[in-house]
Design a protein around this motif. Structure first.
Motif, PDB file in Angstrom:
ATOM      1  N   GLU A   6       0.882  -1.157  -0.139  1.00 56.03           N
ATOM      2  CA  GLU A   6       0.064  -0.319  -0.007  1.00 56.03           C
ATOM      3  C   GLU A   6       0.886   1.227  -0.066  1.00 56.03           C
ATOM      4  O   GLU A   6       0.709   2.169  -0.660  1.00 56.03           O
ATOM      5  CB  GLU A   6      -0.787   0.087   1.189  1.00 56.03           C
ATOM      6  CG  GLU A   6      -2.051   1.153   1.303  1.00 56.03           C
ATOM      7  CD  GLU A   6      -2.739   1.009   2.465  1.00 56.03           C
ATOM      8  OE1 GLU A   6      -3.397   2.173   2.857  1.00 56.03           O
ATOM      9  OE2 GLU A   6      -2.925   0.009   3.089  1.00 56.03           O
ATOM     10  N   HIS A   7       1.807   1.226   0.610  1.00 51.47           N
ATOM     11  CA  HIS A   7       2.610   2.446   0.902  1.00 51.47           C
ATOM     12  C   HIS A   7       3.338   2.660  -0.314  1.00 51.47           C
ATOM     13  O   HIS A   7       3.692   3.511  -0.775  1.00 51.47           O
ATOM     14  CB  HIS A   7       3.835   2.296   1.908  1.00 51.47           C
ATOM     15  CG  HIS A   7       4.429   3.294   2.640  1.00 51.47           C
ATOM     16  ND1 HIS A   7       3.957   4.475   3.376  1.00 51.47           N
ATOM     17  CD2 HIS A   7       5.792   3.825   2.152  1.00 51.47           C
ATOM     18  CE1 HIS A   7       4.856   5.235   3.601  1.00 51.47           C
ATOM     19  NE2 HIS A   7       5.836   5.089   2.936  1.00 51.47           N
ATOM     20  N   THR A   8       3.822   1.550  -0.920  1.00 53.38           N
ATOM     21  CA  THR A   8       4.681   1.514  -2.485  1.00 53.38           C
ATOM     22  C   THR A   8       3.892   2.198  -3.538  1.00 53.38           C
ATOM     23  O   THR A   8       4.208   3.124  -4.109  1.00 53.38           O
ATOM     24  CB  THR A   8       5.186   0.149  -2.660  1.00 53.38           C
ATOM     25  OG1 THR A   8       6.075  -0.351  -1.853  1.00 53.38           O
ATOM     26  CG2 THR A   8       5.876   0.231  -3.954  1.00 53.38           C
ATOM     27  N   GLY A   9       2.456   1.721  -3.333  1.00 48.58           N
ATOM     28  CA  GLY A   9       1.482   2.321  -4.395  1.00 48.58           C
ATOM     29  C   GLY A   9       1.402   3.721  -4.120  1.00 48.58           C
ATOM     30  O   GLY A   9       1.272   4.447  -5.169  1.00 48.58           O
ATOM     31  N   LEU A  10       1.207   4.350  -2.950  1.00 55.99           N
ATOM     32  CA  LEU A  10       0.925   5.714  -2.689  1.00 55.99           C
ATOM     33  C   LEU A  10       2.141   6.173  -2.929  1.00 55.99           C
ATOM     34  O   LEU A  10       2.080   7.656  -3.653  1.00 55.99           O
ATOM     35  CB  LEU A  10       0.876   5.771  -1.074  1.00 55.99           C
ATOM     36  CG  LEU A  10      -0.667   5.081  -0.582  1.00 55.99           C
ATOM     37  CD1 LEU A  10      -0.695   5.449   1.009  1.00 55.99           C
ATOM     38  CD2 LEU A  10      -1.882   6.123  -1.338  1.00 55.99           C
ATOM     39  N   ILE A  11       3.292   5.898  -2.747  1.00 58.17           N
ATOM     40  CA  ILE A  11       4.530   6.512  -3.272  1.00 58.17           C
ATOM     41  C   ILE A  11       4.525   6.675  -4.899  1.00 58.17           C
ATOM     42  O   ILE A  11       5.046   7.786  -5.369  1.00 58.17           O
ATOM     43  CB  ILE A  11       5.732   5.915  -2.928  1.00 58.17           C
ATOM     44  CG1 ILE A  11       6.079   6.285  -1.318  1.00 58.17           C
ATOM     45  CG2 ILE A  11       7.125   6.555  -3.732  1.00 58.17           C
ATOM     46  CD1 ILE A  11       6.943   5.423  -0.663  1.00 58.17           C
ATOM     47  N   GLY A  12       4.267   5.719  -5.537  1.00 56.50           N
ATOM     48  CA  GLY A  12       4.139   5.692  -6.923  1.00 56.50           C
ATOM     49  C   GLY A  12       2.972   6.765  -7.610  1.00 56.50           C
ATOM     50  O   GLY A  12       3.317   7.280  -8.582  1.00 56.50           O
ATOM     51  N   LEU A  13       1.858   6.785  -6.871  1.00 56.17           N
ATOM     52  CA  LEU A  13       0.859   7.628  -7.199  1.00 56.17           C
ATOM     53  C   LEU A  13       1.230   9.146  -6.789  1.00 56.17           C
ATOM     54  O   LEU A  13       1.074  10.034  -7.631  1.00 56.17           O
ATOM     55  CB  LEU A  13      -0.440   7.420  -6.131  1.00 56.17           C
ATOM     56  CG  LEU A  13      -1.124   6.371  -6.592  1.00 56.17           C
ATOM     57  CD1 LEU A  13      -2.398   6.297  -5.621  1.00 56.17           C
ATOM     58  CD2 LEU A  13      -1.929   6.375  -8.028  1.00 56.17           C
ATOM     59  N   ALA A  14       2.295   9.536  -5.736  1.00 53.80           N
ATOM     60  CA  ALA A  14       2.864  10.708  -5.754  1.00 53.80           C
ATOM     61  C   ALA A  14       3.640  11.107  -6.798  1.00 53.80           C
ATOM     62  O   ALA A  14       3.697  12.275  -7.307  1.00 53.80           O
ATOM     63  CB  ALA A  14       3.692  10.889  -4.420  1.00 53.80           C
ATOM     64  N   ILE A  15       4.524  10.408  -7.165  1.00 54.89           N
ATOM     65  CA  ILE A  15       5.439  10.444  -8.143  1.00 54.89           C
ATOM     66  C   ILE A  15       4.616  10.840  -9.541  1.00 54.89           C
ATOM     67  O   ILE A  15       4.754  11.933 -10.315  1.00 54.89           O
ATOM     68  CB  ILE A  15       6.417   9.274  -8.453  1.00 54.89           C
ATOM     69  CG1 ILE A  15       7.312   9.323  -7.423  1.00 54.89           C
ATOM     70  CG2 ILE A  15       7.195   9.667  -9.934  1.00 54.89           C
ATOM     71  CD1 ILE A  15       8.052   7.901  -7.283  1.00 54.89           C
ATOM     72  N   GLY A  16       3.658   9.991  -9.662  1.00 54.12           N
ATOM     73  CA  GLY A  16       2.665  10.142 -10.902  1.00 54.12           C
ATOM     74  C   GLY A  16       2.079  11.503 -10.982  1.00 54.12           C
ATOM     75  O   GLY A  16       1.895  12.259 -11.815  1.00 54.12           O
ATOM     76  N   ALA A  17       1.506  11.730  -9.802  1.00 54.01           N
ATOM     77  CA  ALA A  17       0.987  13.170  -9.671  1.00 54.01           C
ATOM     78  C   ALA A  17       1.819  14.262 -10.004  1.00 54.01           C
ATOM     79  O   ALA A  17       1.450  15.331 -10.491  1.00 54.01           O
ATOM     80  CB  ALA A  17       0.201  13.350  -8.261  1.00 54.01           C
ATOM     81  N   ALA A  18       2.973  14.240  -9.419  1.00 55.04           N
ATOM     82  CA  ALA A  18       3.982  15.379  -9.957  1.00 55.04           C
ATOM     83  C   ALA A  18       4.315  15.362 -11.321  1.00 55.04           C
ATOM     84  O   ALA A  18       4.328  16.560 -11.842  1.00 55.04           O
ATOM     85  CB  ALA A  18       5.368  15.077  -8.935  1.00 55.04           C
ATOM     86  N   VAL A  19       4.498  14.278 -11.909  1.00 52.36           N
ATOM     87  CA  VAL A  19       4.548  14.257 -13.199  1.00 52.36           C
ATOM     88  C   VAL A  19       3.407  14.962 -14.073  1.00 52.36           C
ATOM     89  O   VAL A  19       3.789  15.731 -14.856  1.00 52.36           O
ATOM     90  CB  VAL A  19       5.050  12.893 -13.876  1.00 52.36           C
ATOM     91  CG1 VAL A  19       4.968  12.649 -15.375  1.00 52.36           C
ATOM     92  CG2 VAL A  19       6.315  12.309 -13.283  1.00 52.36           C
ATOM     93  N   ILE A  20       2.332  14.314 -13.782  1.00 47.24           N
ATOM     94  CA  ILE A  20       0.929  15.045 -14.410  1.00 47.24           C
ATOM     95  C   ILE A  20       1.089  16.657 -14.159  1.00 47.24           C
ATOM     96  O   ILE A  20       0.790  17.287 -15.194  1.00 47.24           O
ATOM     97  CB  ILE A  20      -0.113  14.235 -13.781  1.00 47.24           C
ATOM     98  CG1 ILE A  20      -0.020  12.905 -14.450  1.00 47.24           C
ATOM     99  CG2 ILE A  20      -1.485  15.149 -14.462  1.00 47.24           C
ATOM    100  CD1 ILE A  20      -1.097  12.041 -13.906  1.00 47.24           C
TER     101      ILE A  20
END
Length: 65
Positions: A6-20
Protein backbone atom coordinates in the motif's frame (compact mmCIF):
# COMPACT_ATOMS: atom_id res chain seq x y z
CA UNK A 1 13.98 1.07 2.20
CA UNK A 2 11.27 -1.49 2.68
CA UNK A 3 7.62 -0.57 2.29
CA UNK A 4 4.41 -2.53 2.28
CA UNK A 5 2.44 -2.75 -0.96
CA UNK A 6 0.00 0.00 0.00
CA UNK A 7 2.79 2.42 0.92
CA UNK A 8 4.64 1.61 -2.31
CA UNK A 9 1.50 2.27 -4.31
CA UNK A 10 0.98 5.64 -2.62
CA UNK A 11 4.58 6.63 -3.37
CA UNK A 12 4.04 5.69 -7.02
CA UNK A 13 0.88 7.80 -7.10
CA UNK A 14 2.78 10.76 -5.61
CA UNK A 15 5.44 10.52 -8.32
CA UNK A 16 2.77 10.20 -11.00
CA UNK A 17 0.85 13.18 -9.65
CA UNK A 18 4.02 15.26 -9.75
CA UNK A 19 4.72 14.31 -13.37
CA UNK A 20 1.13 15.06 -14.39
CA UNK A 21 1.36 18.43 -12.61
CA UNK A 22 4.54 19.27 -14.51
CA UNK A 23 2.96 18.28 -17.83
CA UNK A 24 -0.09 20.44 -17.08
CA UNK A 25 2.15 23.41 -16.32
CA UNK A 26 4.30 22.71 -19.40
CA UNK A 27 7.38 22.49 -17.17
CA UNK A 28 10.35 20.50 -18.47
CA UNK A 29 10.42 17.06 -16.85
CA UNK A 30 13.70 16.10 -15.24
CA UNK A 31 14.76 14.71 -11.89
CA UNK A 32 15.04 18.12 -10.22
CA UNK A 33 11.66 19.36 -11.43
CA UNK A 34 9.99 16.11 -10.34
CA UNK A 35 11.55 16.36 -6.87
CA UNK A 36 10.52 20.02 -6.55
CA UNK A 37 6.95 19.23 -7.60
CA UNK A 38 6.66 16.23 -5.26
CA UNK A 39 7.88 18.36 -2.35
CA UNK A 40 5.54 21.22 -3.29
CA UNK A 41 2.54 18.92 -3.46
CA UNK A 42 3.53 17.26 -0.18
CA UNK A 43 3.66 20.60 1.63
CA UNK A 44 0.21 21.48 0.27
CA UNK A 45 -1.33 18.27 1.63
CA UNK A 46 -0.97 19.31 5.24
CA UNK A 47 -1.67 16.08 7.08
CA UNK A 48 1.25 14.03 8.36
CA UNK A 49 0.47 10.80 6.51
CA UNK A 50 0.25 12.23 3.00
CA UNK A 51 3.16 14.57 3.59
CA UNK A 52 5.30 11.60 4.66
CA UNK A 53 4.40 9.71 1.48
CA UNK A 54 5.42 12.68 -0.67
CA UNK A 55 8.69 13.12 1.23
CA UNK A 56 9.53 9.43 0.78
CA UNK A 57 8.69 9.73 -2.93
CA UNK A 58 11.01 12.73 -3.28
CA UNK A 59 13.75 10.83 -1.46
CA UNK A 60 13.41 7.85 -3.82
CA UNK A 61 13.57 10.05 -6.93
CA UNK A 62 16.52 11.96 -5.48
CA UNK A 63 18.45 8.71 -4.87
CA UNK A 64 17.44 7.26 -8.23
CA UNK A 65 15.94 4.10 -6.77
Amino acid sequence: MKFNDEHTGLIGLAIGAAVIGLIAERTPINRDSIIDEIERQGKNRGDGVEEDVFLKAAELVRKGL
